[in-house]
Design a protein around this motif. Structure first.
Motif: not given
Length: 191
Positions: A114-115, A117-118, A121-122, A170-171, A177
């Motif tokens: 994933d990116t 940034e994503n 967030r986790r 992809s977030g 997922s």
């Protein structure tokens, strides 16, 4: 229709950088496919009777830690040779000692990505005793963690290239997922 993993004794290993969702997705995937699920970090804590951070601190090098940890992975794969199972591996799960065990047991390896940034967030924090810590990041900390996540992605990319296939999250959340991973497995097994 319930998706299935063909034949008994399929070993599916999930890896990726920290906080990409390996454990959550692996656990959910195991429920859907009616497989046994193991989180290798949790199994290491049980096997050695200590938190993972303390176990790593007692190892002279990452190499020696992976050597010890790979024995536990080998035991899990051997003891479940006739059962379908899913194991969440650490980010280093395709390096040296781990890779030798994986090749010996013929496991299927999936890398989740994933990116940064994503993944941020986790992010989840734990203390040295593996207790979850609630922490709110300020902008400076967010920037530092993003930089570290990018470094991890770049570093582990060379090892993750050994995997059978990659799934870009992809977030997506756990449910979506898991659907992506299930679809990739069905494609892989030709269903």
């Amino acid at each position: 229709m319930k998706p299935t993993v063909p034949a008994r004794g399929k070993k599916i290993l999930i890896t990726g950088v920290s906080c990409v969702g390996k454990s959550s997705i692996g656990r959910r995937l195991a429920e859907i496919l009616d497989c046994v699920f193991y989180d290798l970090d949790v199994e290491l804590e049980h096997h050695f009777h200590m938190p993972i951070s303390r176990l790593k601190a007692l190892s002279l090098t990452g190499y020696s830690f992976r050597q010890k940890a790979s024995r536990v992975l080998g035991r899990i794969l051997h003891e479940n040779c006739d059962r379908n199972l899913i194991v969440a591996l650490p980010p280093s799960g395709l390096r040296d000692w781990y890779w030798k065990v994986i090749k010996k047991h013929g496991a299927i390896v999936i890398v989740l990505s994933d990116t940064p940034e994503n993944i941020l967030r986790r992010i989840v924090f734990y203390d040295d005793d593996s207790n979850r810590i609630e922490k709110e990041l300020d902008e400076r900390e967010r920037a530092l963690y993003l930089r570290e996540i990018r470094k991890d992605i770049a570093y582990f990319r060379r090892f993750h290239g050994k995997a059978n296939f990659h799934v870009d999250l992809s977030g997506a959340g756990v449910a979506e997922s898991t659907e992506k991973v299930t679809a990739a497995l069905e494609d892989y097994f030709g269903q």
